[in-house]
Write a protein that holds these residues in place. Structure first.
Motif, PDB file in Angstrom:
ATOM      1  N   GLN A  95       2.222   1.644  -3.464  1.00 18.25           N
ATOM      2  CA  GLN A  95       1.141   2.007  -4.390  1.00 18.25           C
ATOM      3  C   GLN A  95       0.739   3.473  -4.245  1.00 18.25           C
ATOM      4  O   GLN A  95       0.330   4.117  -5.197  1.00 18.25           O
ATOM      5  N   LEU A  96       0.839   3.949  -3.012  1.00 20.94           N
ATOM      6  CA  LEU A  96       0.385   5.308  -2.721  1.00 20.94           C
ATOM      7  C   LEU A  96       1.223   6.350  -3.456  1.00 20.94           C
ATOM      8  O   LEU A  96       0.721   7.427  -3.827  1.00 20.94           O
ATOM      9  N   GLU A 123      -6.096   3.362   0.704  1.00 20.84           N
ATOM     10  CA  GLU A 123      -5.348   2.406  -0.105  1.00 20.84           C
ATOM     11  C   GLU A 123      -5.308   1.027   0.576  1.00 20.84           C
ATOM     12  O   GLU A 123      -5.509  -0.014  -0.039  1.00 20.84           O
ATOM     13  N   ALA A 167       0.832  -1.203   0.000  1.00 17.42           N
ATOM     14  CA  ALA A 167       0.000   0.000   0.000  1.00 17.42           C
ATOM     15  C   ALA A 167       0.867   1.254   0.000  1.00 17.42           C
ATOM     16  O   ALA A 167       0.570   2.230  -0.701  1.00 17.42           O
TER      17      ALA A 167
END
Lengths: 324, 432
Positions: free
Chosen positions: A47-48, A99, A44
């Motif tokens: 990905q953020l 997320e 996460a």
């Protein structure tokens, strides 16, 4: 895992390949879930695309996960505490929380229907705002706030600093010392039990539907133990989250030895029965135990478990009502 | 004119009206115990079948029960009753009033029978069965017991019809529910069963109250006389049995299920009423409490027994009218007292030995078997001739309101649900 790049998808595959190893091993299964969720957090953050977290934080899980009672499938229940109450942190952790919830859902943890997730601003706050919120909850004493407080009390840290959650639980502990009425409000919230033993001493089973002839272990057997023990844990300021470790802390206090007699043994038995129901292949956790299929000795055992749960629940109610 | 004749006629007329009002109770009972999608159908068909049963009773049933020139099964005169008054007798009542009173009883019996059809029978099946039941089933048993037939000669005690009305109706309902098979969704493949909850418990409770009040017409009215104000005693027994039935059912469900179950409580009151119907004029007050109490227990276990046997008894026709009807009929064989046994002999507990119990047993067994077998045969033939007596699966799911009548009892709610169902149907490419 074979390749270097971690994605939600690769975590999901890895989880599905390995989870069946933990059939019959509740502690192992919960540790495995922890591992999976920690990896989800790693992904996460990547990905953020907002870089590393701007301040210290802790990510906690609660509910059955918090109590180390997760089966193969369980909804997500989690929240975040971050230290610095700045605009930068607020927006970062808000985005991370969202997320994270999506990521967990992708990996196979369904969204929490009660919105107890880091994506919900109520459950993603700075340490100071958390303290504020707990106080507001405790003062409001509304039905919902009391529910939230009890859920919060089952929280344990998965990633980050453990200190924060204990500081927050300490806020609750201190408050109830001064305001014993809070415990009564907690009690009022959990008074209702599903009837499991009839007036003639018989086990009351489901009358209709696919689980005809079964008892619902989750609601009829676990609930009285978990709720009663949690109340005592709040009262005594015990920060452990699993019911068994709460019991072992509580029995150290002499005043509870009588109340909690047979509690540990029966709860362990209950965990064993529940574990026997876990089926990995169904990909669906069942909590229903068919009574007709049990031996006479097993039936007696189940009755003992149910009766002990009810007794402890009732005695804790009495204790709290008397104002201790 | 004789004052007694007028008073008797007046009292029996009031009682007849009370019994007819019980049809309203049955509308609420069946509608409340079933789902919204069938509510309009239940209400409408009950009014219709009462109308039809009235016509059948006038043309044939009355003569078959009470007519002269009788053979073993039925009487053979007085068809198409003209309204002529028989010559007023001392202590008698107007024949017209008696006719209306008896018509009401026949209508109640067929209404109970049709309860076994609930939520899945074709409307045409209601039409045909109402006619045939009114000719082939009810009149025979009513003739045997009330029309001077062979059971009457044996001194069979059935004051207001535990056997004649309730057991007969219930046996037909049992035959129907067996032949129709359980409703969709009642039983699962693995053998477990589901609770298809009725849509309105308040309706059901009001139904029980209406029936309870109507029962004073049924039982106390069956004195067909004001002589000695005996109707008061009968009413007292009736009320106590209903009360005891409700209390017993509450307790037994509480003990066994852990919670006092509302449908069981309601059934208990009715079971008490059904049981006391045979015995209300023949037993002491305390015995009526016992009879009602036992009936309340029996209806609870009866319903569970049927469910275990995979018999879907949607509105408890069999467990409320059948099993307590049998018990009520047998009860006079135990409890009938010397003073009160105006028909037959005193019961076992009052020095009558087993004589009366034997008569009661024979009466209830023969009547029950007759009602079941003939009803089963009628329905079996209907099934063959009419191309089935059950609606199609699709019609059952959409509900009989719309499939059989074209409009809903609850249009606002059901239109909304139907639209949602259509969306699903179009998604799965099922034509609707």
């Amino acid at each position: 895992m074979d390749t270097g790049v971690l994605t939600y998808k690769s975590i999901k595959i890895w989880k599905e390949q390995n989870i069946s190893k933990y059939k019959g091993d509740l502690a192992g299964l919960n540790a495995f879930h922890d591992q999976v969720m920690k990896k989800v957090l790693e992904v996460a953050i990547v990905q953020l695309q907002k870089g590393l977290p701007p301040c210290a934080f802790s990510w906690f899980i609660t509910g059955s996960g918090g109590r180390f009672e997760q089966g193969f499938i369980s909804d997500q229940d989690h929240g975040m505490i971050y230290v610095e109450d700045t605009e930068e942190c607020r927006s970062y952790f808000k985005a991370l929380g969202e997320e994270l919830s999506d990521g967990l859902a992708l990996v196979g943890y369904p969204y929490c229907k009660g919105y107890i997730m880091s994506s919900n601003p109520l459950w993603c706050k700075s340490l100071e705002s958390w303290k504020e919120q707990l106080r507001t909850w405790m003062e409001s004493e509304s039905w919902e706030a009391i529910r939230y407080l009890q859920i919060f009390y089952d929280a344990r840290v998965l990633v980050g600093e453990t200190l924060y959650i204990n500081q927050l639980k300490n806020v609750v502990y201190k408050y109830q010392l001064e305001q014993p009425n809070l415990l009564k409000r907690f009690m009022a919230n959990i008074m209702h039990l599903k009837n499991t033993i009839g007036p003639l001493g018989q086990i009351l089973v489901e009358r209709y539907g696919p689980y005809q002839g079964c008892i619902d272990l989750k609601y009829s057997a676990f609930v009285p133990y978990v709720n009663a023990i949690r109340i005592l844990a709040i009262k005594e300021g015990i920060y452990e989250t699993s019911t068994l470790s709460r019991i072992s802390e509580l029995v150290k206090k002499e005043k509870y030895t009588n109340l909690l007699r047979n509690c540990n043994d029966n709860f362990e038995l209950l965990l064993k029965y529940r574990l026997s129901l876990f089926k990995v292949d169904d990909y669906f956790d069942t909590h229903y135990l068919k009574i007709a299929g049990l031996s006479k000795a097993e039936k007696k055992q189940i009755k003992q478990i149910l009766k002990t749960g009810i007794r402890i629940h009732d005695e804790v109610i009495e204790l709290i009502e008397k104002g201790c | 004119m004789d004052a007694m004749y007028l008073m008797n006629s007046l009292w029996t007329m009031v009682a007849a009206i009370l019994v007819i009002f019980m049809i309203g109770g049955f509308i609420l009972l069946e509608a409340g115990s079933t789902r919204m999608k069938n509510a309009g159908h239940v209400a409408g068909k009950t009014i219709f079948t009462f109308g039809l049963a009235s016509i059948v009773f006038w043309t044939l049933s009355y003569g078959l029960i009470f007519g002269g020139n009788a053979n073993f099964l039925v009487g053979m005169t007085d068809f198409f009753y003209s309204g002529d008054l028989a010559k007023p007798e001392e202590g008698g009542l107007a024949t017209t009033v008696f006719f209306v009173f008896q018509l009401a009883f026949a209508a109640i019996s067929v209404t109970i029978a049709l309860g076994g059809f609930a939520e899945r029978a074709k409307f045409s099946a209601y039409v045909v069965f109402t006619i045939l039941f009114g000719i082939l089933v009810y009149p025979v048993i009513a003739h045997w017991i009330w029309g001077g037939g062979w059971l009457a000669e044996h001194g069979k005690q059935d004051f207001a019809g535990s056997t004649v009305v309730h057991l007969t109706g219930a046996m037909a309902a049992l035959a129907a529910t067996i032949l129709l098979k359980p409703r969709i969704g009642k039983f699962n493949k693995d053998g477990s069963s589901n609770n298809i909850a009725g849509h309105n418990q308040v309706y059901t409770a009001l139904a029980v109250l209406i029936l309870w009040v109507g029962w004073f017409g049924f039982n106390a009215g069956s004195t067909v006389s004001v002589d000695g104000a005996f109707f008061g005693f009968v009413a007292l027994n009736t009320n106590l049995a209903a009360g005891a039935g409700a209390v017993a059912a509450t307790l037994i469900s509480w003990f066994v299920l852990g919670k006092p179950d509302i449908p069981t409580i309601l059934n208990g009151a009715l079971a008490g009423l059904v049981a006391i119907t045979a015995s209300c004029a023949f037993v002491d007050v305390w015995a009526s409490v016992v009879i009602g109490f036992v009936a309340g227990i029996l209806t609870f276990y009866g319903a569970r027994f049927l469910e275990k046997r995979k018999i879907d008894d949607p509105i408890f026709a069999v467990s409320v009218h059948g099993i307590p009807g049998i018990w009520g009929t047998l009860s006079t064989g135990f409890f009938a007292t010397k003073e009160l046994a105006s028909v037959g002999k005193p019961g076992l507990f009052y020095g009558g030995g087993f004589d009366q119990l034997g008569v009661q047993f024979m009466g209830v067994a023969v009547s029950g078997i007759y009602a079941f077998v003939v009803s089963f045969a009628i329905l079996w033939v209907m099934k063959k001739v009419m191309g089935g007596i059950r609606v199609s699966e699709e019609e059952e799911i959409m509900g009989l309101d719309i499939s059989e009548h074209g409009s809903y009892g609850y249009p606002e709610q059901m239109d909304k649900l139907a639209k949602e169902a259509n969306v699903v149907a179009s998604k799965t490419h099922v034509s609707s």
